[in-house]
Design a protein around this motif. Sequence first.
Motif, short mmCIF file in Angstrom:
data_model
loop_
_atom_site.label_atom_id
_atom_site.label_comp_id
_atom_site.label_asym_id
_atom_site.label_seq_id
_atom_site.Cartn_x
_atom_site.Cartn_y
_atom_site.Cartn_z
N GLY A 1 5.64 -0.42 4.47
CA GLY A 1 6.67 0.19 5.30
C GLY A 1 6.66 -0.39 6.70
N ALA A 2 7.62 0.02 7.51
CA ALA A 2 7.69 -0.49 8.87
C ALA A 2 6.52 0.00 9.71
CB ALA A 2 9.01 -0.09 9.51
N SER A 3 6.06 1.23 9.49
CA SER A 3 4.97 1.80 10.29
C SER A 3 3.86 2.36 9.41
CB SER A 3 5.51 2.90 11.21
OG SER A 3 6.15 3.92 10.45
N ASN A 4 3.84 1.99 8.15
CA ASN A 4 2.81 2.43 7.22
C ASN A 4 2.57 1.28 6.25
OD1 ASN A 4 1.33 3.63 5.05
ND2 ASN A 4 2.13 5.65 5.61
N THR A 5 1.32 0.84 6.16
CA THR A 5 1.05 -0.33 5.31
C THR A 5 1.12 -0.01 3.82
OG1 THR A 5 -1.34 0.09 5.28
CG2 THR A 5 -0.46 -1.28 7.08
N TYR A 6 0.96 1.26 3.46
CA TYR A 6 0.98 1.68 2.06
C TYR A 6 0.07 0.80 1.19
CZ TYR A 6 4.86 4.72 3.29
OH TYR A 6 5.63 5.69 3.85
N CYS B 1 -4.22 -3.50 -1.73
CA CYS B 1 -3.37 -4.68 -1.80
C CYS B 1 -3.17 -5.29 -0.41
CB CYS B 1 -2.01 -4.33 -2.39
SG CYS B 1 -2.07 -3.78 -4.11
N LEU B 2 -2.69 -6.51 -0.37
CA LEU B 2 -2.26 -7.15 0.87
C LEU B 2 -0.79 -6.83 1.04
CD1 LEU B 2 -4.85 -8.67 -0.10
CD2 LEU B 2 -3.93 -10.72 1.00
N THR B 3 -0.39 -6.28 2.18
CA THR B 3 0.98 -5.83 2.37
C THR B 3 1.58 -6.40 3.64
OG1 THR B 3 0.30 -3.80 3.53
CG2 THR B 3 0.51 -3.68 1.13
N LEU B 4 2.91 -6.41 3.68
CA LEU B 4 3.65 -6.94 4.83
C LEU B 4 4.78 -5.97 5.17
CD1 LEU B 4 3.27 -9.44 2.52
CD2 LEU B 4 3.83 -10.78 4.55
N PRO B 5 5.19 -5.92 6.45
CA PRO B 5 6.38 -5.15 6.80
C PRO B 5 7.60 -5.72 6.08
CG PRO B 5 5.19 -5.86 8.76
CD PRO B 5 4.60 -6.60 7.61
N PRO B 6 8.66 -4.94 5.89
CA PRO B 6 9.81 -5.41 5.10
C PRO B 6 10.38 -6.75 5.55
CG PRO B 6 9.98 -3.05 5.46
CD PRO B 6 8.80 -3.51 6.27
N ALA B 7 10.55 -6.96 6.85
CA ALA B 7 11.15 -8.22 7.31
C ALA B 7 10.24 -9.41 7.00
CB ALA B 7 11.44 -8.14 8.81
N ASP B 8 8.93 -9.25 7.19
CA ASP B 8 8.00 -10.35 6.91
C ASP B 8 7.85 -10.57 5.41
OD1 ASP B 8 6.44 -11.12 9.65
OD2 ASP B 8 7.02 -9.01 9.65
N HIS B 9 7.95 -9.51 4.65
CA HIS B 9 7.94 -9.63 3.19
C HIS B 9 9.10 -10.50 2.72
CE1 HIS B 9 9.22 -8.13 -0.85
NE2 HIS B 9 7.93 -8.23 -1.11
N ASN C 1 -1.26 -7.14 6.47
CA ASN C 1 -2.40 -6.24 6.42
C ASN C 1 -3.23 -6.62 5.20
OD1 ASN C 1 -3.99 -3.61 6.52
ND2 ASN C 1 -2.94 -3.45 4.54
N THR C 2 -4.55 -6.72 5.37
CA THR C 2 -5.42 -7.07 4.24
C THR C 2 -6.47 -5.99 3.95
OG1 THR C 2 -7.04 -8.25 5.62
CG2 THR C 2 -5.15 -9.52 4.79
N ASP C 3 -6.38 -4.86 4.65
CA ASP C 3 -7.33 -3.76 4.44
C ASP C 3 -6.60 -2.57 3.81
OD1 ASP C 3 -9.91 -4.62 5.66
OD2 ASP C 3 -8.67 -4.86 7.44
N PRO C 4 -7.30 -1.75 3.03
CA PRO C 4 -6.66 -0.54 2.51
C PRO C 4 -6.47 0.48 3.63
CG PRO C 4 -8.98 -0.55 1.95
CD PRO C 4 -8.69 -1.88 2.58
N HIS D 1 -2.46 -6.74 -5.38
CA HIS D 1 -1.30 -7.61 -5.30
C HIS D 1 -0.94 -7.88 -3.84
CE1 HIS D 1 -1.20 -6.30 -9.42
NE2 HIS D 1 -0.76 -5.09 -9.11
N ILE D 2 0.10 -8.67 -3.64
CA ILE D 2 0.72 -8.86 -2.33
C ILE D 2 2.11 -8.26 -2.43
CG2 ILE D 2 1.49 -10.53 -0.62
CD1 ILE D 2 -0.67 -12.43 -1.59
N HIS D 3 2.38 -7.19 -1.66
CA HIS D 3 3.67 -6.51 -1.82
C HIS D 3 4.16 -5.95 -0.48
CE1 HIS D 3 2.09 -2.34 -1.59
NE2 HIS D 3 1.05 -2.78 -2.30
N VAL D 4 5.34 -5.42 -0.50
CA VAL D 4 5.96 -4.90 0.72
C VAL D 4 5.35 -3.55 1.08
CG1 VAL D 4 7.85 -3.72 -0.50
CG2 VAL D 4 8.18 -4.48 1.87
#
Length: 556
Positions: A311-316, A320-328, A223-226, A306-309
């Motif tokens: 949630g599974a169903s919430n980008t939080y 920042c740029l975020t990823l689901p836990p497994a992709d993180h 995800n790259t959007d807030p 930053h780029i950080h982890v």
Amino acid sequence: MNLSPTRISSPVTAPTPAGQGDAAGVQVRRGDTLAAIAQRHGVGLQALIDANPQLRNPDVIHPGEWLALPAAERSVTVKPGDTLAAIAARHGSSVAALVQANGITNPNLIFPGDVLRLPGSAPRAAAPATPAAPAAPALAAGRLPDTTGLDEAARYELYAAQVERFGDAAARQDLADGRRVILALRQDTNARAAEGRGVYDDRMVVLWQGADGTRHAVELRANTDPSGQYEPGGPYARRAVGGDYNGDRRGDQGRLAEGTYSHTRGSFLGASALMAGNDQVTERDTNHDGRFDEGVRTARGGYGMHIHVGGASNTYSAGCLTLPPADHARLFDALGTQNSVRTVLVDTQRLSAEAPAAAPPAAVATPQRTLSDADWQRAATTLGVDVAAIRAVAQVEAPGSGFLADGRPKILFEAHVFGRRTGGAYNASHPDISSARWNRSLYVGGAGEYPRLEQAMALDRTAALESASWGRFQIMGFNHQAAGYADVESFVQAMQQGEGRQLDAFVSFIQADPAMHQALRDHDWAGFALRYNGEGYAANQYDTRMAEAWARFSSN
């Protein structure tokens, strides 16, 4: 990094290969030209052309193609970051053979600028026949590429082409050098999607080439959007994040604008993360509709995206740029031990099957480490200034080149800066390299500045590196953060790699100071020199010399 002139400025003499009948090959890398390959391997251009009669047009070569090297001239110049294993893999040899051919006593100790003989090996001018890779899918604006059915090498080619098109010179050079680069593809999504939780509808790809030439492309959901849960005053707001950028007394959410950014490994909210540098440009939602189409951008700086982890169903994501836990987890597996990485962020609306007309791959800073016209133009476009203004600064700071004839970056060691950064501890014992005030007579100039630097490094390495100005734009080491680097060691290492890195550092440095940036735009050379060169600018006529240089470049 080793700055000793006996290691960097004095390459070993390459022995003449024994036989004319030896054959060796080199694989074409992305961005290569025949001239670049000839220079890299210490052979004549015409000799290289003559050794490859299969080439119908010497101006057209393709990544992955094997070329014969003239047997009597086979050598290679060590680049920053090279190892014997990497060189052996690139040239179809082995570490043992390189050690024997060059009389190397310690295979773990080679230095940039060393010229190594390539030992005889099995002919590789003609690549073994391989099945054709599946055709890359046509790129469509506004969509993530469909890579179903492509092998990893084909995916790499597809994504690496986007880094070549949209990345800056440093990102392109990183990719060519085998470093990991992240490509982030954005599907422009309203921040209020999924009731403000955000969606993982973007993609990150970690790209790199192994020492053996293997190409890697690790695709990740991202995800790259807030998300709207952080929108000040928004319908789904749980916590407000964002400053007021238009004076309406309401905070404005932000996201990273398209561009190339540096991230460094760290920790965020108790998990591994890639921490933002101070080179970020953000877009702001000032009309509070969940979109970022108002054209409001901030100056380059540190915005903590930053780029950080997530949630599974919430980008939080508050930007920042975020990823689901497994992709993180897969992201950090793909990065390996690499500590810092360039991230190239591109909106999928810009993807298409057509390559841009004005930015061919060869526009990357060349192996001779010089800048192309396209490099100058890209920097000017990024800064919103004319090319002549940037060339004028370069001409005054380091005429002709950012490098000495021996291959080291041009530097000027400032004794008064070293004295200040060491609290005057060495002013009495080492007056030639440490002083209380500026003294023109202490300069040696040219290659003679390196012994002064090395003497200071023996006393305080960090302070010494911070007390020298570096490269084509003579940026002081203590300005490394404004130039986009977390520490001076990383900055100095980059300054040794090419004028492309030096130009990128200049762009970041200018953007970090809005007043200096505006002075450059306005051709206010006195105002610019005051901030760029310091209060003594007039005594050294920096302003008048830049004005004269700008006038010359503008008239050409």
